[in-house]
Motif scaffolding. Structure first.
Motif, short mmCIF file in Angstrom:
data_model
loop_
_atom_site.label_atom_id
_atom_site.label_comp_id
_atom_site.label_asym_id
_atom_site.label_seq_id
_atom_site.Cartn_x
_atom_site.Cartn_y
_atom_site.Cartn_z
N ASN A 121 0.81 -1.22 0.00
CA ASN A 121 0.00 0.00 0.00
C ASN A 121 0.84 1.27 0.00
N GLY A 122 2.15 1.12 -0.20
CA GLY A 122 3.02 2.29 -0.10
C GLY A 122 3.10 3.06 -1.41
N LYS A 123 4.11 3.93 -1.47
CA LYS A 123 4.32 4.77 -2.66
C LYS A 123 4.54 3.89 -3.89
N LEU A 124 3.87 4.23 -4.97
CA LEU A 124 3.99 3.38 -6.16
C LEU A 124 5.33 3.59 -6.85
N LEU A 125 5.92 2.49 -7.25
CA LEU A 125 7.24 2.55 -7.86
C LEU A 125 7.16 2.01 -9.28
N ARG A 126 7.95 2.62 -10.16
CA ARG A 126 7.97 2.11 -11.53
C ARG A 126 8.43 0.66 -11.58
N SER A 127 9.31 0.33 -10.64
CA SER A 127 9.84 -1.04 -10.61
C SER A 127 8.84 -1.99 -9.97
N GLY A 128 7.69 -1.46 -9.53
CA GLY A 128 6.72 -2.29 -8.82
C GLY A 128 7.25 -2.60 -7.43
N TYR A 129 6.50 -3.37 -6.67
CA TYR A 129 6.97 -3.75 -5.34
C TYR A 129 6.67 -5.22 -5.13
#
Ligand code: HEM
Length: 477
Positions: A393-401
């Motif tokens: 649920n955190g900050k969205l990253l281009r690399s995904g999580y």
């Protein structure tokens, strides 16, 4: 959302209300979660009939069919529609990151309405375009816009008192019924984007009209001309603004009237590429994309979130008690009922995946819907549960999580095309909902006015296309 070439909607049989007699006769409507038996191979493997994709059944109840694809045909060659479907989370992630091998060129579905946008680009040219303004859609200056987002929500809700239209608001003694789409969610995202871009408030109504016309002009041929005309009006309007901002930039202000930063249009006017300023055409098509990309999607996210929460009273009560839980509700909504079904790609080279040969130049659909319901990633995926522990649920990253048993949802994509509007749409949905909650006392779904499922009693599931309307009763005073 057609603007981002959601293949699901381009195939939609008019909301699945039986407008597809052939496919509906073939595939009767099933109880939610149960698949129609399309036959079995001698070894027991379920067979799959691609005509299901055009059926009303598939549009209201897609998930059991996607499960068949994930389990038995993770790369499915649909010979009827002449394309391939990739349905598992891991495979889709892999393809999204391989921007050269699976490029975005077939997204010509915007058919000139949005202009020449970065969505249709790959590689270096895509990065160049995206960096021009993607950077302006996130960051400190926008974080300062949160009070403005709240103000816009309050302003919209304040107009409800004067609305006299039984398709939007119905007042009774001590209570009110509101259709949340028409009264709020349809227009709110356009107003926010209009303000963040730096257009004057007076233009908001025109923007909403242009937006609606452009959206309806993307797919169907009879409204295509209207879409092109709307884009022309938008372009004429933006041209005037761009000329003015080139001479005199304007600023975004905080609620106390202090300048925060130049608005996005003024920043774009100052941007140089290889020594040249961006042309008005370049600025306009990016604006059309941002307006188009942020409207229908965020509308769907807001309505789906309220629809799901109000059907899960325990989770709704939790949000009412703890304001911070809106973030979890937003992400779980996007996982459970994402507004965009998926994204088309075209493979540059011949590839072999799960034993299926995909010749170079094929249309390969990445089914985000299915990735978000992949039981290899999310436990009990059909259940809406904002407390689930396997969703990041955190900050969205281009690399995904992907870490420690938690993964990001796929609603904003991953990789080079990760939605640059993710942060804004999150703020719109969450802040807008906080304001709504402060105004709507004891909200509950008005079941009578809502579309029903096949038993004529239960509420219709969201399925492949976001909730179109949401009738809510609440107490006044
Ligand atoms: C819940 C709301 C939203 C959802 C679910 C969503 C979803 C997506 C997805 C899946 C993509 C990736 C397309 C691909 O992989 O080819 C995308 C791209 C994009 N979105 Fe969004 N979006 C949302 C809101 C917004 C908003 C609010 C804006 C603008 C303010 C926006 C602007 C864009 C743009 C410009 C792109 C193209 C990015 C690129 O190709 O590099 N979106 N969006």
């Amino acid at each position: 959302m057609n603007s981002l070439a959601s293949f699901a909607e381009t195939l939609a049989p008019d909301q699945g209300e039986g407008e597809d007699p052939g496919a509906s006769r073939q595939f009767p409507l099933m109880p939610e979660g149960e698949a129609y038996d399309m036959g079995h191979a001698p070894d027991g493997t379920p067979l799959f009939d691609p005509r299901i994709f055009d059926s009303a059944e598939f549009f209201r109840n897609p998930y059991p069919y996607y499960r068949i694809l994930r389990d038995h045909y993770p790369v499915y060659h649909d010979k009827l529609h002449n394309c391939y479907y990739v349905t598992r989370y891991d495979d889709i992630t892999h393809c999204y990151f391989d921007d050269e091998g699976f490029n975005t060129i077939p997204k010509g579905s915007s058919s000139g309405v949005l202009g020449n946008t970065q969505l249709e680009l790959s590689g270096v040219e895509h990065r160049r375009r995206r960096n021009l303004y993607g950077q302006h859609l996130v960051g400190k200056s926008l974080e300062n816009r949160v009070p403005a987002i709240r103000r816009l929500a309050v302003e919209m809700i304040e107009t409800w008192d004067g609305i006299n239209d039984d398709q939007i608001i119905i007042d009774r003694d001590g209570s009110r019924t509101v259709e949340l789409g028409r009264a709020f969610a349809n227009e709110f995202p356009i107003r926010v984007v209009c303000e963040v871009l730096g257009f004057p408030k007076e233009a908001q109504a025109d923007f909403y009209y242009w937006y609606n016309s452009m959206m309806s002009g993307l797919g169907a041929s009879d409204t295509h001309k209207q879409g092109l005309e709307a884009r022309q009006h938008l372009e004429d309007y933006v041209e005037g603004i761009v000329e003015a901002r080139r001479k005199e930039p304007t600023y975004l202000y905080d609620e106390a009237g202090n300048p925060i930063s130049k608005d996005i249009i003024s920043k774009l006017c100052e941007t140089k590429v290889d020594g040249d300023y961006l042309s008005t055409e370049e600025i306009t098509s990016n604006i059309a994309l941002v307006v188009g990309g942020g409207g229908e999607t965020t509308r769907g996210a807001i309505l789906n979130m309220w629809y799901l929460l109000l059907q899960h009273p325990d989770q709704f009560a939790a949000v009412c008690n703890d304001d911070n839980l809106w973030d979890s509700a937003f992400h779980e909504t996007l996982r459970h009922s994402t507004p965009i079904g998926g994204q088309p790609r075209q493979n540059t080279f011949d590839v072999e995946m799960h034993g299926v040969h995909i010749p170079a130049g094929s249309l390969v659909n990445m089914v985000d819907f299915s990735a978000n319901h992949d039981e290899r990633i999310f436990r009990d995926p059909e259940t809406f549960n904002m407390f689930r522990e396997d969703l990041y649920n955190g900050k969205l990253l281009r690399s995904g999580y992907r870490k420690e048993g938690r993964c990001s949802h796929m609603a904003f994509g991953v990789g080079p095309h990760l939605c640059p509007g993710a942060w804004i749409s999150h703020q719109e949905a969450v802040e807008g909902s906080r304001v709504l909650l402060s105004k709507l006392k004891n909200p509950r779904i008005n079941v009578e006015r809502m579309p029903k499922d096949i038993d004529g009693k239960k509420l219709r599931p969201i399925g492949l296309v976001s909730a179109r309307e949401l009738w809510i009763d609440y107490d006044l005073g």
